[in-house]
Design an enzyme around this catalytic site. Sequence first.
Site, PDB file in Angstrom:
ATOM      1  CG  HIS A  45      37.812  35.241  35.075  1.00 47.88           C
ATOM      2  ND1 HIS A  45      38.903  35.545  35.853  1.00 47.88           N
ATOM      3  CD2 HIS A  45      37.761  33.886  35.008  1.00 47.88           C
ATOM      4  CE1 HIS A  45      39.484  34.432  36.252  1.00 47.88           C
ATOM      5  NE2 HIS A  45      38.803  33.412  35.760  1.00 47.88           N
ATOM      6  CD  GLU A  49      37.603  38.998  36.060  1.00 48.06           C
ATOM      7  OE1 GLU A  49      37.428  38.170  36.982  1.00 48.06           O
ATOM      8  OE2 GLU A  49      38.661  39.054  35.416  1.00 48.06           O
ATOM      9  CG  HIS A 102      42.067  38.569  34.941  1.00 43.66           C
ATOM     10  ND1 HIS A 102      41.245  37.482  35.099  1.00 43.66           N
ATOM     11  CD2 HIS A 102      43.107  38.135  34.180  1.00 43.66           C
ATOM     12  CE1 HIS A 102      41.760  36.429  34.466  1.00 43.66           C
ATOM     13  NE2 HIS A 102      42.889  36.797  33.899  1.00 43.66           N
ATOM     14  CD  GLU A 141      42.955  40.523  38.947  1.00 40.80           C
ATOM     15  OE1 GLU A 141      43.165  39.316  38.757  1.00 40.80           O
ATOM     16  OE2 GLU A 141      41.829  41.039  38.806  1.00 40.80           O
TER      17      GLU A 141
END
Length: 374
Positions: free
Chosen positions: A167, A170, A259, A334
């Site tokens: 992504h 990110e 991410h 994350e």
Amino acid sequence: MQIRSDFDSGNIQVLDASDPSRVRLAIRKDFASEHFQWFHFLAEGLVPGQVHRFSLENAPQSSYKNAWSGYQALASYDGDDWFRVPTRYDEGGLHFELQAERGSARFAYFEPYSRARHARLLTRALALPNVELLACGSSLQGRELPLLQVRGTAAAPRRLWLIAQQHPGEHMAEWFMEGLIERLAQPDGELQRLLAQADLYLVPNMNPDGAFLGNLRTNAAGQDLNRAWQAPSAERSPEVLFVQERMAAIGVDCFLDIHGDEEIPHVFAAGCEGNPGFTPRLDALEQEFRRRLMAAGEFQVEHGYPLDAPGQANLALACNWVGQTHDCLAFTIEMPFKDHDDNPQPRTGWNGARSKRLAHAVLSVLAEMVDRLR
Ligand code: GEM
Ligand code: ZN
């Protein structure tokens, strides 16, 4: 005042910049997609001492509109030192302000990781004695997709894969990869133990087109790469196709997909508990990884995504697809766009430096677990 975004990862639309106390802006959509949330622009013609106020008026329509609550925008005068600025969110948009100290400043959703810095990182990595460019894929717009091999000393090494920034908005993900590569440059005892049993396979940025275009979520075809792993295609997701083909040729014994998360103000991980092939062996490895990472770095397990029910995992996601296909430990790591509220840093929130330190901690955990991955 002039507002510009005609540069690497730039994204803004100017609605009205005539009043410095009420600069009206909007975020542009991702290329060929309805997603938007990433912003990055340069404001010139600031008056030192004067408070300048900016509003992203379409923030309430963005991909993760609930994520603006508790979020603070980032500013930088020099492109290196990024600091949080007073920010509030309401139905009129995301509003932030800066009492200028200089005549220009950049503003962004997160500390950007530039293509120029990516190129310097690759040069530094390839200068290391045990790092080579194993293969190089190509993005849809023809940007390089380097696969680096960090060669250990084992005759039959474990193969540990880390990919980042599927992504493109990110940016914390490639900061993480910079921290990982920097630690490789100072091989301490832990790292030597890791490399005595494993080779590392690194893709520092999976989505160079999206990063350059200022996208949040998609590549140059409007494809969310983390939804393409069950049926990648040369036409829409060549970046995923390239990595899957190399994984099939080389093998995978552990996989980390790096991410960032818009809403949850903590560092966390999502595993493969919903995979059809999830086993007590993999469950035990996941619990050990989480326990060790909590001890080694800024990481917690109280906050995160809801668990997938048994057999209900979406195998279009990289973590789930790789974990299922290669029967290996696999995580989505994350990092927050906000702050890691277990250790709040008001001036910066979560940033590039903390992303780099997390990578150091992850390498320590992999060194502790490498002999039990199979
Ligand atoms: C997330 S990964 C979502 C994982 N969800 C569960 N329940 N395991 C995505 O792709 O939506 C990663 C991200 O966007 O950062
Ligand atoms: Zn993501």
